[in-house]
Design an enzyme around this catalytic site. Structure first.
Site, mmCIF file in Angstrom:
data_model
loop_
_atom_site.group_PDB
_atom_site.id
_atom_site.type_symbol
_atom_site.label_atom_id
_atom_site.label_comp_id
_atom_site.label_asym_id
_atom_site.label_seq_id
_atom_site.Cartn_x
_atom_site.Cartn_y
_atom_site.Cartn_z
ATOM 1 N N GLN A 1 -1.020 1.427 1.082
ATOM 2 C CA GLN A 1 0.322 1.973 1.279
ATOM 3 C C GLN A 1 1.181 1.028 2.121
ATOM 4 O O GLN A 1 2.329 0.740 1.788
ATOM 5 C CB GLN A 1 0.232 3.340 1.969
ATOM 6 C CG GLN A 1 1.582 3.983 2.262
ATOM 7 C CD GLN A 1 2.317 4.383 1.005
ATOM 8 O OE1 GLN A 1 1.779 5.096 0.164
ATOM 9 N NE2 GLN A 1 3.549 3.929 0.859
ATOM 10 N N ASP B 1 6.451 10.613 7.579
ATOM 11 C CA ASP B 1 5.326 11.002 6.721
ATOM 12 C C ASP B 1 5.222 12.524 6.744
ATOM 13 O O ASP B 1 5.799 13.196 7.609
ATOM 14 C CB ASP B 1 4.043 10.351 7.238
ATOM 15 C CG ASP B 1 2.866 10.489 6.279
ATOM 16 O OD1 ASP B 1 3.073 10.955 5.144
ATOM 17 O OD2 ASP B 1 1.737 10.137 6.669
ATOM 18 N N ARG C 1 3.387 0.551 -5.044
ATOM 19 C CA ARG C 1 1.945 0.761 -4.931
ATOM 20 C C ARG C 1 1.226 0.138 -6.125
ATOM 21 O O ARG C 1 0.145 -0.436 -5.986
ATOM 22 C CB ARG C 1 1.620 2.269 -4.854
ATOM 23 C CG ARG C 1 2.002 2.953 -3.563
ATOM 24 C CD ARG C 1 1.122 2.540 -2.390
ATOM 25 N NE ARG C 1 -0.280 2.841 -2.639
ATOM 26 C CZ ARG C 1 -0.830 4.040 -2.467
ATOM 27 N NH1 ARG C 1 -0.095 5.065 -2.053
ATOM 28 N NH2 ARG C 1 -2.121 4.230 -2.689
ATOM 29 N N CYS D 1 6.174 7.759 2.590
ATOM 30 C CA CYS D 1 5.122 7.378 1.638
ATOM 31 C C CYS D 1 4.863 8.441 0.582
ATOM 32 O O CYS D 1 4.126 8.179 -0.371
ATOM 33 C CB CYS D 1 3.838 7.028 2.387
ATOM 34 S SG CYS D 1 3.235 8.329 3.483
ATOM 35 N N ARG E 1 -11.210 7.158 -1.596
ATOM 36 C CA ARG E 1 -10.216 7.968 -0.874
ATOM 37 C C ARG E 1 -10.978 9.148 -0.274
ATOM 38 O O ARG E 1 -11.371 10.068 -0.996
ATOM 39 C CB ARG E 1 -9.126 8.433 -1.847
ATOM 40 C CG ARG E 1 -7.989 9.229 -1.206
ATOM 41 C CD ARG E 1 -6.962 9.564 -2.275
ATOM 42 N NE ARG E 1 -5.954 10.503 -1.810
ATOM 43 C CZ ARG E 1 -4.770 10.150 -1.307
ATOM 44 N NH1 ARG E 1 -4.455 8.873 -1.190
ATOM 45 N NH2 ARG E 1 -3.889 11.072 -0.929
#
Length: 310
Positions: free
Chosen positions: A131, A226, A295, A267, A101
């Site tokens: 996601q 988002d 997830r 998300c 990440r």
């Protein structure tokens, strides 16, 4: 050949469906899979902060019988003390999967280039495939099918979630309206628009960028937004961004224009009063927590797929 998941278009539609179906099966019968990755190790490299991503991957690997290692690269940046190629080559000799990440897409690309084991993009500035696969699993569960849908996205369109949503809608032949400000810093990069155009040629998808929220919401099966203040955006930009995005806030009026059975997705993390109102995210059409839960299940399926355990 080692397969990686760096962006959603690394997988075909049939592969995405295969992974989604497996995730649904795992969700129903988790104990059936609790030894599938026994003795295997996932290395998780984190440069950006995380809640859902870390917990879901770490829990998922444990529930598959494996082990996950969290390593923060915030204080030991990739490519600084040791170059990325060396990091990838060394880690490949220790572990079975690498997930990262990071802030920059080049870092995940370089990691994958030199790794001898599958690399999973847990997020960069170009894609967020785990996601989006989890999102489509959730839509499949709620809608019964992933055929002939329309998704409307609202807000910041210059980001990883938007990009992979656009790719996925193109792959599945969906309609997608991206409702965002016209300024380049809030709009999709040309590279993404070009890729989506190419993907759509084979599927008949209609993915377009527009600047009117009510128009975007018309006939939508899914309303998606988002965060306006993603990780890494300076605090002093908050008011400027809020002013730019407020015309694209998801409100009850937006939901009324969509199909009567439309679902609302975010998300997470979410700020009530920013990208959506409290009435929407806490209302009956919101499926954000089902989306978050998935997830866990989808990432278990992704890891099994990349380890050839289907």
């Amino acid at each position: 050949m080692v397969r990686n998941l760096l962006k959603i278009s690394d997988f075909t539609k049939s592969e995405c469906l295969k992974i989604i179906n497996k995730a649904i099966e795992i969700k129903k019968n988790p104990k059936k899979y609790n030894k599938m990755l026994e003795g295997e190790t996932l290395l998780m490299l984190f440069e950006k902060p995380s809640l859902r991503t870390r917990i879901s991957f770490e829990t998922g690997m444990q529930q598959l019988g494996g082990h996950a290692i969290f390593y923060s690269i915030k204080d030991s940046p990739l490519g600084i003390k040791e170059n990325i190629s060396d990091t990838a080559k060394v880690a490949s000799r220790f572990v079975n999967l690498i997930a990262a990440r990071v802030y920059k897409r080049q870092d995940i690309w370089d990691l994958a280039k030199y790794s001898d084991v599958p690399v999973i993009n847990m997020l960069d500035d170009f894609a967020h495939p785990c996601q989006i696969l989890g999102d489509f699993q959730t839509i499949r569960e709620k809608k019964g099918s992933l055929e002939k849908k329309k998704l409307a996205y609202f807000g910041d369109a210059h980001n990883n979630v938007t990009y992979d949503l656009m790719r996925m809608c193109a792959i599945f032949g969906w309609k997608m309206d991206v409702a965002c400000p016209s300024a380049p810093e809030y709009s999709p990069e040309q590279t993404i628009l070009n890729e989506v155009t190419e993907l759509s040629k084979n599927t008949g998808a209609e993915v377009k960028v527009i600047h009117n929220g009510l128009d975007a919401a018309k006939s939508a099966d899914v309303i998606y937004t988002d965060s306006w203040m993603s990780y890494g955006i300076p605090k002093d930009q908050e008011e400027v961004r809020k002013k730019a995005f407020m015309p694209f806030q998801v409100t009850p009026s937006i939901m009324k224009v969509a199909k009567s059975d439309a679902v609302f997705m975010n998300c997470l993390p979410a700020m009530r009063g920013y990208e959506q109102t409290a009435e929407v995210i806490d209302g009956p059409q919101s499926i954000v927590f089902d989306e978050a839960e998935n997830r866990l299940h989808i990432q278990k399926a992704i890891m099994l797929f990349l380890r050839d355990k289907f």
